[in-house]
Write a protein that holds these residues in place. Structure first.
Motif, mmCIF file in Angstrom:
data_model
loop_
_atom_site.group_PDB
_atom_site.id
_atom_site.type_symbol
_atom_site.label_atom_id
_atom_site.label_comp_id
_atom_site.label_asym_id
_atom_site.label_seq_id
_atom_site.Cartn_x
_atom_site.Cartn_y
_atom_site.Cartn_z
ATOM 1 N N ARG A 240 81.067 -1.791 29.614
ATOM 2 C CA ARG A 240 79.935 -2.200 28.795
ATOM 3 C C ARG A 240 79.638 -3.672 29.040
ATOM 4 O O ARG A 240 80.535 -4.520 28.987
ATOM 5 N N TYR A 241 78.370 -3.961 29.278
ATOM 6 C CA TYR A 241 77.953 -5.322 29.595
ATOM 7 C C TYR A 241 77.306 -5.962 28.381
ATOM 8 O O TYR A 241 76.397 -5.393 27.768
ATOM 9 N N SER A 242 77.787 -7.143 28.001
ATOM 10 C CA SER A 242 77.223 -7.858 26.854
ATOM 11 C C SER A 242 77.260 -9.355 27.151
ATOM 12 O O SER A 242 78.262 -10.014 26.891
ATOM 13 N N PRO A 243 76.195 -9.890 27.739
ATOM 14 C CA PRO A 243 76.218 -11.292 28.189
ATOM 15 C C PRO A 243 76.183 -12.285 27.028
ATOM 16 O O PRO A 243 75.370 -12.160 26.108
ATOM 17 N N GLU B 274 73.257 -14.420 25.602
ATOM 18 C CA GLU B 274 72.308 -14.879 26.619
ATOM 19 C C GLU B 274 71.756 -13.645 27.322
ATOM 20 O O GLU B 274 72.460 -13.010 28.116
ATOM 21 N N PRO B 275 70.523 -13.271 27.036
ATOM 22 C CA PRO B 275 69.992 -12.024 27.596
ATOM 23 C C PRO B 275 69.989 -12.039 29.122
ATOM 24 O O PRO B 275 69.733 -13.075 29.755
ATOM 25 N N ALA B 276 70.283 -10.887 29.682
ATOM 26 C CA ALA B 276 70.091 -10.689 31.121
ATOM 27 C C ALA B 276 68.607 -10.394 31.336
ATOM 28 O O ALA B 276 68.082 -9.429 30.787
ATOM 29 N N ILE B 277 67.953 -11.233 32.112
ATOM 30 C CA ILE B 277 66.511 -11.107 32.317
ATOM 31 C C ILE B 277 66.254 -10.457 33.678
ATOM 32 O O ILE B 277 66.693 -10.955 34.712
ATOM 33 N N ILE B 278 65.512 -9.369 33.646
ATOM 34 C CA ILE B 278 65.112 -8.666 34.874
ATOM 35 C C ILE B 278 63.600 -8.783 34.977
ATOM 36 O O ILE B 278 62.868 -8.209 34.171
ATOM 37 N N GLU B 279 63.141 -9.554 35.968
ATOM 38 C CA GLU B 279 61.718 -9.851 36.093
ATOM 39 C C GLU B 279 61.136 -9.215 37.351
ATOM 40 O O GLU B 279 61.768 -9.212 38.412
ATOM 41 N N GLY C 169 74.371 -4.912 26.287
ATOM 42 C CA GLY C 169 73.862 -5.659 25.146
ATOM 43 C C GLY C 169 72.440 -6.083 25.409
ATOM 44 O O GLY C 169 71.546 -5.267 25.633
ATOM 45 N N ASP C 170 72.204 -7.391 25.416
ATOM 46 C CA ASP C 170 70.843 -7.897 25.616
ATOM 47 C C ASP C 170 70.467 -7.816 27.095
ATOM 48 O O ASP C 170 70.850 -8.670 27.896
ATOM 49 N N VAL C 171 69.746 -6.785 27.441
ATOM 50 C CA VAL C 171 69.177 -6.626 28.779
ATOM 51 C C VAL C 171 67.673 -6.487 28.588
ATOM 52 O O VAL C 171 67.204 -5.535 27.971
ATOM 53 N N TRP C 172 66.940 -7.467 29.091
ATOM 54 C CA TRP C 172 65.500 -7.529 28.838
ATOM 55 C C TRP C 172 64.740 -7.460 30.157
ATOM 56 O O TRP C 172 65.037 -8.197 31.101
ATOM 57 N N LEU C 173 63.741 -6.582 30.205
ATOM 58 C CA LEU C 173 62.899 -6.447 31.389
ATOM 59 C C LEU C 173 61.500 -6.946 31.079
ATOM 60 O O LEU C 173 60.971 -6.714 29.984
ATOM 61 N N ASP C 174 60.895 -7.604 32.063
ATOM 62 C CA ASP C 174 59.550 -8.144 31.871
ATOM 63 C C ASP C 174 58.757 -7.969 33.165
ATOM 64 O O ASP C 174 59.254 -8.252 34.261
ATOM 65 N N ASN C 175 57.522 -7.470 33.010
ATOM 66 C CA ASN C 175 56.590 -7.382 34.131
ATOM 67 C C ASN C 175 57.160 -6.539 35.271
ATOM 68 O O ASN C 175 57.169 -6.944 36.429
#
Length: 1360
Positions: free
Chosen positions: A762-765, A776-781, A798-804
C-alpha cells in the motif's frame, strides 16, 4: 614613430598562424579523443588467444578491425577508437576498464562519425572462466574506470503525424472510392510524368444515351500518351450505345462491347497504345454474392520513381452476426445440432446459408464448432470444449454469421511509393539515413502489431518525412482521435556505434529449463558499471543481442554505484542518452542501488523482462526522460518477469509444497518497473508490454545487496518524483499500476512463496517518508492511456491525484483503489480532475486473423477491435472502495449494446470489499454517451456472475452537483439496496440503480468465534427487504468483516445463519460527531454480555478504552450516553441486544475514523452451548417495525436550461393507495411527469401518453369502470391509435375493473403475459417495436407505486 617593415609583418603573421594552429590542435585533442598526439596506432589483427593488457599509462588508437580474446584497460591505460576510417569491427570476449583505465569512442563535443561494432562473443558453456563480478561477454567498468561512448547525433524517436494504413496510400498518392449514388462509368485521366490525376468525370450510362455520347466525346479529347483508368460503378450498360462501346474498344478494351447489367468492369490503358491495356470483367452474381473486377499497372514517372495504378469495380457483400440463441428445446437431447431446429425456434432471424458459427457456454467460455454434415441449405454441427469432446454441449448459446445484401463499390488508387511507404512524422528526421532501421509502435491492443522498416533514399521527402521499404501490415494511428493523442511512436534502432552479442543459431541450456521457454540463444553480451567508477557517459549507441537469462547481466546495468550525479561528485553527471536497445534477452536499462542517473532518449524494443528496471528499492532521484519501450515480453529471472507458464514451472527458491498462483505471484512484466516512487518519469512512452506499461511496486525493505539501506516501510511513504506527460498503450494488464509489493523474505514453512514474489503493498506518500508528517500527494499529470486490454490505470494507495489525463479504448479506463477493508492512510483521498475518458474511439484497429476479439462498436455498430471479449462491460471510471473524487471530467463515446453493458461510470465486478459513500463526482460532461450508458450497477450474467458479493450489493457514489443524475446532491445506489433507500428514491432501470438522498455512513462488524457466518441486516422501516452479507475476508481468517453502508438515524437488526459470534467489534466508519444508528444484535436466550467502547489508532497501532456499557431495563435508557458510560438493552423475548452507536469525536472530511482514532464497540457474549441459529427476524417484526420516513428530502431536478445534453431523464411518479382521515376512507391516485401531477378523480383508470422522442405529454384520458366493463373496444382502439415510440403511464383508482378483455392492452404496451391485476395498479409501458427495460407493472391490494426516471429520447439498443 617608424612604421613596421613588410618583413616584420610577414614574420609576425607566420608566428600568429603557428600559434593559432597549435591552439586548434590542442583543442581538437581535447574535443576529439582520437586527435590526441600522444596516442600510438594499434592494430592487433585477429587472434582469439590474444589477451590484451593496456596499462601503465599506455595510450592506444585502434584504427582497423580486430579479433582478440579480451581487453583489460587499467593503471592509466587508454584505448581510443579512431574516427574518419572504414568501419571497424572489434570482436572480444570482454572488455574490463578499471583503475584509471579509459575507453573512448568520440566525445560529447566531438561525436564519433564513422561506424564501429564491438562484438562480445562466447558461449556460457565454452569452459572460459567467468569474472566473479562481471561474468562473461561483458563490457565492464569497475573502480576508477572511464567509459565514454558518443555516437552521431540522431533523433531518438518521434511520432507519426499522419495515419499509416495497412498497405494503404501515403503522401503523394491518390485514393478514390464510391458506392451507392455514383452510378455509371467513371473515368480518371492521369499524367504519366507525375502520376497525378489531371481530370475525372462520371457518365451515367444507365440513365440516358446522352451520357454515352458524352463519354465517347470525352475519351476522344484525351491526349495521346495520357493514362486512362475507366471502371463501372453499380450499373452502366442500360443506355450504353455503340459510340461509347467502339471508343472503348479502340482504346484496347475487349470486354466493354459485351458489358451486361451490373457487370463489374475495370480497365487501365495508355491512350494511343492499346497493347498497354489491362482489363478485368465478371458477371453480376445477384444480391447475395460478391463479384470483383480488379486491374493494376506499374508506371515509371519522369523523375525515375515508380507509381502503381489500381482500379477495382465490385459488388461487396457485408456480413453481420446474429444475436445469441440458446439451444432450442427441441434439440435438448441431441448430441449434434441442426440448423433447421434453430430456424424453427427463431423464425426470420437466421439466414439460409450462414457463413460461420460461434458458440460459447452460458457462463461465457468459448467453444469450438465443427460442421460435419450438409444437406442443401440445412446442416448439422457439433459444439465441443476440452471437457465435452465426446458429445454435444448441453448448456450453450450460438450465433451465426450472415451475409447482407450486396452493395456496389469502386476504388481507384495511385500509389507513388511502390513497395515503399512515406512516413509523415512530427519532428525533423533529417538525421535518419538510408539503411537505418525503424520501429513503428502498435496503436491497437496487441503489442505485436509493432512493425520494423528500413529507411530508403528519398529525394522528394521533406525534413519531417522518411521513405521506408515495404508496406504496413497494421493500422498505425498518426493523429489525435476524439481528443486523445494516439499517434504511434516511431523509434530509431540503428546507430553508428554498436555493441552486440554474438549469438548461436538456436537455444542451448545454461540455466534451468531455458529452452522450455525460448527457441533461440539468450546468452548475449552486457554492459555493467560498478561502484566508484570514474566517469561514464553513453550516447549515440546501439545495443542488440544483449543481456542474459542470468541475474545481473543486462544490456546496461548500473550496479550498486551509489550517487552518480553531482551529489556523488560526478561532474558532468552520469548519463545514458540517445541509445537504441533492441532484441535483448534481459531488460534494457537496469538501475540497481544507484541514484541520480539520467536516462534520456532511449529506445528499448523487443526485450525479455522488465525493460527500464529499478531493482532493490533504494534507487532514488533517477530520471527517465523521453524514453520509449515497446514489445516487452516475459523472462525467467524474477517472479514478476514470468508469465503463467514460467511461474508454474520455475519454483527455485520456494519452500517444498509451494503451489504457484501465476496471476497473483508472477505475471507483472513491465516496460517501466519502478521499485521506489522517488524517481522521475517525464515524456516517456510504454508502447506495449505483455503485462503493464508503468508499474510502481513497493519494497517494504530493500532486497539483495541493498538490504539495510532504509528502514522498513520507507519506500511505501516516499513522495513520488515527477510523473508528467507519459503515455501507455497496447499493454495487456494495464497502462499503469501503483500497487503491490514484493516479498522481501526467503521462503519458509509459514510462507512458501519464493523471495520477490508479488505480494500486497500500500502506497501512502508523506513528507520525508514519515507517516506522522503531512501527506504529500503523488501527482500524475498529462498521462495518456489507450488501447490497454484490461486497465488504462489501476492506482491504489493514499493521496494519488491525476490531472489533465486522457483514457481511451481501455477495457476499464481507471480504477482508484484505497487500502481494501480500510484505507491504509486514513484521511487521504484519490482524485482525478480535468480529464477525458473515451469508451470507443475512432481508432478501429485492424481486423486480422490473429486478432480474435473483433466486434461491433456501441455507437455506430462498425467492426472494431475490442479489449477483452465481445460482451465485456467497457467502463470509463470503475468505483471500487474509496474515497475518491472525480471532478471536471468528460466522458465520450460510451454506448452500451444489447448484450454489452458499456458505461461511463461503473463498479468493480465481483467486489467483496467496502464501498464508500464519500465517493464524490462533480462537473461531469457527457458527449456521445446515451443517458442509458452513463452509469451501470451491474446485473447477473456474463462477467458479473451472480452479482452477489458484498461490495456488489452496497455500491454507491455521491453526485454532488447532479451532473450525472440531474439531481444535485443525490446519491446513486444499487436499486435493491434497501439499507439506504427511502420512499422517495427514484429508480433508473437502465442503470440498475436508484437516485436517493440521505446521510450515509458505514458500519464495520468484525465477527470472531466463529468467523464463517452469513450475516443478515434489516433496516426497520423496510423489514421485508433484508440484505445478506458473506463478509469481505476469506473463510480461512480468524475473523470475518461485514461492511454495510447504512442510513444514519435509523434502526437496524442483525441476524446470523448459525449461532451468533462470541465476540463482535463494531467500528463506526464515516460517522461525524453525534451521528448515530440503533442496532439490535440477535443472540440466543440466556446469553450474557460484556460490552465496552474503545478507540483504536491504526497509525500508531495503539488502543485505549473509553467506556463501559451497562444493562438497562428500558430501551429509552440507550439515549443516555456519557464519555465513559453507556447502556445496552437486552430484549430476551425477541433475542435482540440493542445498542445505540453514536460517534463521540470529530473527523476529517475524507477520514474513515475520528481524529482520535477509530471508535469501536466491543461485545463479548457468553452463549449457551445448546444454542441454535441466531435469526430473530420472526420475533423482531412487527414489534420493531418503523414507518419509512424521508430524513433528507430529495433534491430538485435540474431544469432543462441547466442540462448540458439534449438527452435527459424524465421523472415519472405513479401512485395509488387507500387514504384514511380518522373514520373516513378514500382512494387516492395520480400520475406525475416532471413535477406536473395529474389526479384521477373517478374510479377506473387514467392513461397519460408521452412522446418518447422529446418527453412531452401528448395526451391524457380517463376510462371509467363502465367503459372497462362494457365497451373494451374503446380502450383497445385508443391504445391502437397511440403513436409508436410513446411512453404510456397507467394507474387505477377505487374498485376498478381489474379483469376482462381490456387488460390485454397492457400486454401490447409491454406487460408480461399472464399477469393478474389486483385492486391497485401502477404501470409504465411503451408503445413501439421493442420493450425497454423500464416497462413495469406493480399491482397490490392496498397500494401500488412506481417512481422512475426514464431516458429521453427512448432509443433501442443495437444488438451485440
Amino acid at each position: 614613430m617608424a612604421l613596421p617593415t613588410s618583413k616584420y609583418l610577414a614574420e609576425n603573421f607566420l608566428f600568429l598562424l603557428f600559434v593559432i594552429s597549435s591552439i586548434s590542435t590542442a583543442e581538437a585533442a581535447v574535443a576529439c579523443p582520437d586527435k590526441d598526439p600522444e596516442l600510438e596506432n594499434w592494430n592487433p589483427g585477429h587472434n582469439k588467444e590474444n589477451r590484451i593488457e593496456i596499462r601503465n599509462g599506455r595510450k592506444l588508437l585502434l584504427s582497423s578491425s580486430a579479433t582478440v580474446h579480451s581487453i583489460h584497460i587499467t593503471d592509466g591505460g587508454k584505448l581510443v577508437i579512431k574516427d574518419d576510417v572504414q568501419p571497424i569491427i572489434l570482436r572480444t570476449r570482454h572488455i574490463l576498464i578499471e583503475n584509471d583505465g579509459e575507453l573512448h569512442i568520440g566525445s560529447e563535443m566531438c561525436p564519433y562519425q564513422s561506424n564501429v561494432v564491438i562484438i562480445l562473443y562466447g558461449r556460457a558453456d565454452d569452459g572460459s572462466q567467468p569474472n566473479p563480478y562481471f561474468g562473461q561477454k561483458y563490457l565492464g567498468v569497475s573502480k576508477g574506470g572511464t567509459l565514454e561512448i558518443h555516437g552521431k547525433k540522431k533523433l531518438s524517436w518521434t511520432f507519426l503525424n499522419k495515419t499509416l494504413h495497412p498497405g494503404g496510400m501515403e503522401e503523394g498518392g491518390y485514393y478514390f472510392e464510391r458506392s451507392w449514388g455514383h452510378r455509371g462509368v467513371i473515368v480518371h485521366v492521369i499524367d504519366p510524368k507525375t502520376g497525378a490525376v489531371v481530370h475525372s468525370d462520371r457518365f451515367d450510362t444507365y440513365r440516358a444515351k446522352e451520357e454515352s455520347i458524352r463519354l465517347a466525346q470525352y475519351l476522344g479529347r484525351v491526349a495521346n500518351g495520357m493514362i486512362l483508368s475507366v471502371a463501372v460503378n453499380d450499373e452502366g450498360s442500360r443506355n450504353l450505345d455503340d459510340s461509347a462501346r467502339k471508343a472503348m474498344t479502340k482504346l484496347g478494351s475487349k470486354h466493354f462491347l459485351h458489358l451486361g447489367f451490373r457487370h463489374p468492369w475495370s480497365f487501365i490503358t495508355v491512350k494511343g497504345n492499346p497493347s498497354s491495356s489491362v482489363e478485368d470483367h465478371v458477371e453480376y452474381q445477384g444480391h447475395k454474392g460478391s463479384a470483383v473486377a480488379k486491374v493494376f499497372k506499374l508506371f515509371k514517372a519522369e523523375n525515375g520513381e515508380h507509381f502503381n495504378i489500381s482500379s477495382t469495380s465490385e459488388w461487396v457483400q457485408d456480413v453481420e452476426w446474429t444475436e445469441w440463441f440458446e439451444k432450442p428445446d427441441k434439440a435438448r437431447s441431441k448430441d449434434m445440432e441442426k440448423l433447421s431446429d434453430f430456424k424453427a425456434a427463431h423464425p426470420d432471424k437466421i439466414c439460409r446459408q450462414p457463413i460461420d458459427i460461434q458458440a460459447m457456454t452460458l457462463d461465457g467460455a468459448n467453444l469450438t464448432t465443427e460442421v460435419f454434415y450438409k444437406s442443401g441449405h440445412d446442416y448439422r454441427f457439433l459444439c465441443h470444449s476440452k471437457d465435452q469432446t465426446g458429445e454435444g454441449c448441453q448448456n450453450y448459446r450460438v450465433r451465426f454469421l450472415c451475409g447482407r445484401s450486396v452493395k456496389p463499390k469502386l476504388t481507384v488508387t495511385i500509389d507513388t511509393n511502390v513497395n515503399s511507404t512515406v512516413l509523415n512524422l512530427v519532428d525533423d528526421v533529417s538525421s535518419w539515413k538510408p539503411g537505418d532501421r525503424l520501429v513503428v509502435a502498435s496503436t491497437d491492443y496487441s503489442m505485436y502489431q509493432a512493425e520494423e522498416f528500413q529507411v530508403l533514399p528519398c529525394r522528394a521527402c521533406r525534413p519531417t518525412q522518411v521513405k521506408v521499404a515495404g508496406k504496413a501490415t497494421y493500422l498505425h494511428i498518426g493523429e489525435v482521435i476524439d481528443g486523445v493523442d494516439m499517434r504511434a511512436e516511431v523509434g530509431l534502432l540503428s546507430r553508428n556505434i554498436v555493441v552486440m552479442g554474438e549469438m548461436e543459431g538456436r537455444c542451448y541450456e545454461y540455466g534451468s529449463k531455458l529452452c522450455s521457454f525460448f527457441d533461440f540463444d539468450t546468452f548475449g553480451g552486457h554492459i555493467k558499471i560498478g561502484l566508484d567508477f570514474k566517469a561514464t557517459h553513453i550516447e549515440g549507441l546501439e545495443l542488440k543481442y544483449m543481456g542474459q537469462q542470468t541475474m545481473g547481466h543486462y544490456p546496461i546495468h548500473f550496479h550498486m554505484a551509489g550517487d552518480v550525479d553531482e551529489k556523488g561528485g560526478y561532474n558532468p553527471p552520469t548519463y545514458v542518452k540517445d541509445v537504441s536497445i533492441h532484441h535483448t534477452f534481459s531488460r534494457c536499462v537496469t538501475v540497481h542501488g544507484s541514484n541520480g542517473l539520467l536516462v534520456k532518449d532511449v529506445v528499448g524494443y523487443d526485450a525479455l523482462g522488465h525493460c527500464f528496471f529499478t531493482e532493490d528499492g533504494p534507487e532514488e532521484r533517477n530520471t527517465f526522460d523521453h524514453c520509449l519501450g515497446l514489445l516487452v515480453k516475459p523472462s525467467t529471472l524474477l517472479p514478476s518477469d514470468r508469465d503463467s507458464r514460467m511461474c508454474k514451472l520455475i519454483t527455485e527458491g520456494a519452500y517444498p509444497g509451494y503451489i504457484p498462483k501465476p496471476r497473483q505471484d508472477c505475471s507483472a512484466v513491465s516496460t517501466f518497473w519502478i521499485a521506489n516512487p522517488h524517481n522521475n518519469l517525464i515524456n516517456c512512452a510504454a508502447a506495449g508490454s505483455e503485462e503493464t506499461g508503468f508499474w510502481f511496486v513497493l519494497h517494504h525493505v530493500p532486497t539483495g545487496p541493498s538490504a539495510g539501506m532504509y528502514s522498513p516501510g520507507y519506500s511505501e511513504h516516499m513522495p513520488m518524483g515527477k510523473f508528467s506527460n507519459n503515455r501507455a498503450h497496447s499493454n495487456y494488464r494495464a497502462g499503469m499500476i501503483i500497487d503491490n509489493g514484493v516479498k522481501t523474505t526467503p521462503a519458509s514453512a509459514k510462507d512458501k512463496r519464493p523471495i520477490l514474489t508479488l505480494i500486497s503493498g500500500r502506497y501512502s506518500p508523506h513528507k520525508d517518508a514519515d507517516p506522522l508528517k503531512p501527506r504529500e500527494p503523488a501527482i500524475i499529470e498529462r498521462f495518456i492511456a489507450y488501447k490497454n486490454q484490461d486497465h488504462g490505470a489501476w492506482l491504489r494507495g493514499g493521496d494519488v491525484w491525476l490531472d489533465n489525463c486522457q483514457f481511451a479504448d481501455n477495457g476499464i479506463g481507471l480504477t482508484l483503489a484505497s487500502g481494501g477493508t480500510f484505507p491504509h492512510d486514513d484521511g487521504s483521498k484519490q482524485e482525478i480532475k480535468n480529464s477525458l475518458f473515451v469508451g470507443e474511439s475512432g481508432n478501429l484497429g485492424t481486423e486480422t486473423m490473429d486478432n480474435e476479439i473483433w466486434g461491433p462498436g456501441g455507437l455506430d455498430h462498425r467492426g472494431r477491435t475490442l479489449p477483452i471479449g465481445p460482451d465485456f462491460p467497457i467502463r470509463g471510471i470503475q468505483f471500487y472502495d474509496g474515497p475518491i473524487n472525480v471532478q471536471n471530467c468528460t466522458f465520450r463515446k460510451f454506448a452500451a449494446l444489447d448484450g454489452r453493458h458499456t458505461s461511463a461510470l461503473a463498479f468493480r465486478l465481483n467486489n467483496a470489499w467496502q464501498s464508500c459513500p464519500n465517493n464524490n463526482v462533480t462537473d461531469i460532461h457527457f458527449e456521445d454517451v446515451p443517458i442509458t450508458s452513463r452509469v451501470f450497477f451491474g446485473e447477473p450474467g456474463p462477467w458479473f456472475n451472480d452479482l452477489d458479493m458484498d461490495g456488489d450489493k452496497t455500491s454507491v457514489f455521491h453526485d454532488v452537483d447532479g451532473s450525472v443524475s440531474e439531481y444535485p446532491g443525490s446519491y446513486l445506489i444499487k436499486e435493491d439496496n434497501w439499507l439506504i433507500k427511502h420512499p422517495d428514491c427514484i429508480d433508473v432501470p437502465d442503470w440498475r440503480g436508484s437516485i436517493c438522498s440521505g446521510h450515509f455512513a458505514q458500519m464495520y462488524i468484525q465477527a470472531y468465534k466463529p468467523a464463517n457466518l452469513k450475516m443478515k441486516i434489516i433496516k426497520n422501516d423496510y423489514h421485508n427487504h433484508p440484505l445478506y452479507l458473506e463478509g469481505a475476508l476469506s473463510k480461512s481468517t480468524h475473523y470475518q468483516q461485514y461492511q454495510p453502508v447504512i442510513t444514519l438515524r435509523k434502526g437496524y437488526t442483525i441476524h446470523w445463519d448459525k449461532t451468533a459470534p462470541e465476540e463482535l467489534a463494531i467500528w463506526l466508519i464515516n460517522f461525524n460527531k453525534n451521528d448515530w444508528i440503533q442496532v439490535g444484535f440477535c443472540y440466543p436466550k440466556g446469553t450474557t454480555f460484556s460490552i465496552l467502547s474503545d478507540i483504536h489508532n491504526r497509525l500508531l497501532k495503539k488502543t485505549y478504552k473509553t467506556g463501559t456499557f451497562y444493562r438497562a431495563s428500558q430501551m429509552e435508557k440507550l439515549e443516555h450516553r456519557y464519555p465513559s458510560k453507556g447502556y445496552y438493552y437486552w430484549d430476551e423475548d425477541t433475542g435482540l441486544l440493542f445498542l445505540k452507536l453514536k460517534a463521540q469525536n470529530e473527523k476529517e472530511k475524507f477520514a474513515f475514523c475520528s481524529v482520535k482514532g477509530c471508535e469501536r464497540i466491543r461485545i463479548k457474549a457468553v452463549i449457551p452451548k445448546t444454542a441454535g441459529v441466531s435469526d430473530c427476524e420472526a420475533m423482531a417484526y412487527p414489534k420493531y417495525i418503523e414507518t419509512p420516513i424521508v430524513e433528507v428530502p430529495m433534491p430538485k431536478k435540474l431544469s432543462s436550461a441547466q442540462l448540458k445534453t439534449k438527452d435527459h431523464l424524465l421523472e415519472v411518479k405513479i401512485e395509488t393507495y387507500k387514504k384514511q382521515y380518522f373514520h373516513l376512507k378514500d382512494d387516492f391516485a395520480y400520475i406525475e411527469v416532471d413535477g406536473v401531477r395529474f389526479f384521477l378523480t373517478d374510479e377506473g383508470i387514467q392513461v397519460v401518453v408521452i412522446d418518447g422522442h422529446h418527453g412531452k405529454v401528448v395526451d391524457r384520458v380517463t376510462f371509467k369502470n363502465s367503459i372497462l366493463q362494457g365497451i373494451p373496444a374503446q380502450i383497445e382502439n385508443y391504445v391502437n391509435n397511440i403513436k409508436d415510440h410513446s411512453i404510456v403511464l397507467v394507474t387505477s383508482k377505487g374498485r376498478f375493473i381489474s379483469r376482462g378483455p381490456w387488460t390485454k392492452v397492457l400486454e401490447k404496451l409491454g406487460a408480461e403475459q399472464g399477469f393478474r391485476l389486483k385492486e391497485k395498479m401502477a404501470f409504465v409501458g411503451f408503445k413501439g417495436s421493442f420493450r425497454p427495460v423500464w416497462v413495469k407493472l406493480v399491482t397490490n391490494e392496498d397500494s401500488a407505486k412506481i417512481y422512475q426516471a426514464l431516458p429521453i429520447p427512448v432509443v433501442k439498443k443495437m444488438k451485440l
